[in-house]
Design an enzyme around this catalytic site. Structure first.
Site, PDB file in Angstrom:
ATOM      1  CG  HIS A 217      -2.049   0.964   1.099  1.00 45.32           C
ATOM      2  ND1 HIS A 217      -1.942   2.293   1.419  1.00 45.32           N
ATOM      3  CD2 HIS A 217      -3.303   0.779   0.636  1.00 45.32           C
ATOM      4  CE1 HIS A 217      -3.094   2.877   1.157  1.00 45.32           C
ATOM      5  NE2 HIS A 217      -3.942   1.996   0.681  1.00 45.32           N
TER       6      HIS A 217
ATOM      7  CG  ASP B  49      -8.896  -4.435  -2.387  1.00 47.99           C
ATOM      8  OD1 ASP B  49     -10.038  -4.343  -1.917  1.00 47.99           O
ATOM      9  OD2 ASP B  49      -8.370  -3.548  -3.084  1.00 47.99           O
TER      10      ASP B  49
END
Ligand code: CMC
Length: 431
Positions: free
Chosen positions: A308, A366
Site C-alpha cells: 500500500h 482487498d
C-alpha cells in the site's frame, strides 16, 4: 509550529525563498509552495504524489506507520463493529455522528431515492450480455446527469446535497441492475422496508418469481465491508473525483470518473485480481513459486492484495476483515473454504520473506474482502462494483467538501517538458 517556514534554495541562481509550513490537527506538516513558481520560476516534481498534499480535508486521517485509520476522528475499529453503513455515511458527509432522529431522517431520504428513472433501464439494455459490470457502472452513473438535471447547480449547496443523496441511494440499484443484466435476469426494484445492505442483497438475489429473504449474517458482513471501504483519504479515485469536480463538472460525471479510476488492479480492481490469483495458485504447494514470481523484477506478476502506498504496517481494514473472515465463513457454512486457507498460508509465507519484510509489504483491505464477497454468493466481476458502491459515500463527501472550500480552484498540474524544442514545419515532399 505556527509561523515556521522552510527555505528552498534554487541552485541554478543561488537565490533562496521562504515558504510557510501548513499544519493540520494531526499528521505531518506541509510546505506551502503554491507561490514557488511565481517567486522562483521553478516547479516541484512529484510523480505519484509521494510527498504532496493536494488539499485540506477534515474527513479521513491515516497514519500509515502505525496502521491507524480515522473517519472524522473515529477509529475504524469502533465504527466497523458498532455502526451501520448509513450512520457512517452520515458521519462522512456531515462531519458528526447523527442522533436518532437525524439518522432516521437520513435513512428515509436515502431509501426514497433508490429508484431509477425507468428510461435508465434502456441504457443497461444496450450493453452486451457479457459486459463487465464495472463498464456498465461507469456508463450508467455518468448518464445520471442526463436524468437528474433539476439539481446540477454545483455552486448551490442544496443541489449538491440532493445529488449526493441520489448517488448514495442509486448506486446499489444500478450495481444490482448491472449484475442482473449480466446473468439475463429481470431487474429487481428496491424495497423500502429493507435496510440499505439488505435491500442491496434483495436486488441482487431476488427474482420476480421467487422472494429472497436477505440473511442477517450476510447483511452484517456487507455492512462491515461497506464501512471499511467507505473512504480512504486522497486515494487515486477520490483524487480523480476532486480533480474532475474542480472544473465545476457535475457530480454524476465526477463519480463516473472516480469509478473508472477505481477499476484499475492497483486500486479497487485488486479485490477481483486477488481471487483470480488465489484460483490460479490453486494449492498451498504452489505458493512458494508465486512468491518467487512476485519477487522477480523481470516478471510483471505482483502479489495482489499486498502493499500500500500509505500503510507501511498492517492495513487496519485488513486486520478487521481477517478477524471476521473466519466467523463469517463459519456462519455462512463455508468454513472449510480452501481459498481462505490458501490466503492465510500465502500471507504467512510472504510476511516471513525478506523481500516483503524489507519493503514493508503487508496484506491490504482487498486481500480478504473478495473471500467474504464470494461466500455471500457475489460473483468475482462484481467485487470492484461492491467497492464502488461503498466508496461513493467517500467520493461525494470529498466533492462536497471541496466545493465548499473557498480555496478551491481548478486542478491544473504542470510538467517537465521533454519533447523537441521549437522547430519549423517541413513540407511532406521534403520529409
Ligand atoms: N508484490 C510484489 N512486490 C511489490 C508489491 C506486490 N504486491 N507491491 C509493491 N511491491 C514492491 C515494488 O516492486 C517495489 O519494489 P522495489 O523497491 O524493489 O522497486 C516496492 O515494493 C515499492 O512498491 P511501489 O510500486 O513503488 O509502491 P507504490 O506505493 O507505488 O504502490 C501499490 C502501491 C498498492 C500500487 C502496490 O503495492 C501494488 O501494486 N500492490 C498490489 C495491488 C493491490 O493490492 N492494490 C490494492 C491497494 S489497497 C486498496 C485500494 O487502494 O484500492
Amino acid at each position: 509550529m505556527a509561523n515556521e517556514t522552510t527555505t528552498i534554495i534554487n541552485n541554478a541562481n543561488g537565490e533562496s525563498y521562504e515558504f510557510p509550513l501548513r499544519e493540520g490537527t494531526i499528521g505531518p506538516a506541509a510546505v506551502d509552495i503554491s507561490s514557488l513558481y511565481k517567486e522562483a520560476g521553478i516547479f516541484t516534481y512529484d510523480p505519484g504524489f509521494m510527498s504532496t498534499a493536494s488539499c485540506h480535508s477534515a474527513i479521513t486521517y491515516i497514519d500509515g506507520e502505525q496502521g491507524v485509520l480515522l473517519y472524522r476522528g473515529y477509529p475504524i475499529e469502533q465504527l466497523a463493529t458498532k455502526a451501520s453503513f448509513l450512520e457512517v455515511a452520515y458521519l462522512l458527509l456531515y462531519g458528526e455522528l447523527p442522533d436518532e432522529q437525524s439518522l432516521v431522517g437520513f435513512e428515509t431520504i436515502i431509501t426514497r431515492h433508490t429508484m431509477l428513472n425507468e428510461n435508465l433501464k434502456n441504457f443497461l439494455d444496450g450493453f452486451h450480455y457479457d459486459a463487465h459490470p464495472m463498464a456498465m457502472l461507469v456508463g450508467v452513473v455518468g448518464s445520471l446527469s442526463a436524468f437528474y438535471h433539476d439539481s446540477l447547480s454545483v455552486n448551490e449547496p442544496r443541489h449538491r446535497e440532493i445529488s449526493a443523496h441520489r448517488l448514495i441511494a442509486k448506486l446499489p440499484t444500478i450495481a444490482a441492475a448491472a449484475y442482473k443484466h449480466s446473468i439475463g435476469e429481470p431487474i429487481m426494484y428496491p424495497r423500502n422496508d429493507l435496510r440499505y445492505c439488505a435491500n442491496f442483497l434483495h436486488m441482487m438475489f431476488a427474482t420476480p418469481c421467487e422472494d429472497y429473504k436477505p440473511g442477517l449474517i450476510a447483511e452484517k458482513a456487507m455492512n462491515l465491508l461497506f464501512i471499511l471501504h467507505a473512504d480512504h483519504e486522497q486515494n487515486a479515485s477520490t483524487s480523480t473525483v476532486r480533480l474532475a469536480g474542480s472544473s465545476g463538472a457535475n457530480p454524476f460525471a465526477c463519480v463516473a470518473a472516480g469509478i473508472a479510476s477505481l477499476w484499475g488492479p492497483a486500486h479497487g480492481g485488486a479485490n477481483e485480481a486477488v481471487l483470480d490469483m488465489l484460483v490460479e495458485i490453486g494449492d498451498v504447494k504452489n505458493v512458494q513459486r508465486y512468491i518467487e514470481k512476485a519477487k522477480d523484477k523481470d516478471d510483471p506478476f505482483r502479489l495482489m492484495g499486498f502493499g500500500h502506498r500509505v500503510y507501511k504496517n498492517y492495513d487496519p481494514r485488513a486486520k478487521i476483515i481477517r478477524e471476521v473472515c473466519h466467523q463469517v465463513l463459519e456462519e455462512l457454512a463455508d468454513a472449510d473454504n480452501p481459498l481462505f486457507d490458501l490466503a492465510m498460508r500465502l500471507e504467512e509465507i510472504a510476511l516471513s520473506d525478506d523481500y516483503f519484510v524489507e519493503r514493508k509489504l503487508y496484506p491490504n483491505v482487498d486481500f480478504y474482502s473478495g473471500i467474504i464477497y464470494r461466500a455471500l454468493g457475489i460473483p468475482r466481476n462484481m467485487f470492484t462494483v461492491m467497492f464502488a458502491v461503498a466508496r461513493t459515500v467517500g467520493w461525494v463527501s470529498h466533492w462536497m467538501e471541496m466545493l465548499s472550500d473557498s480555496n478551491n480552484r481548478i486542478g491544473r498540474p504542470r510538467q517537465i517538458y521533454c519533447g523537441p524544442t521549437q522547430r519549423d514545419y517541413v513540407p511532406i515532399s521534403k520529409r
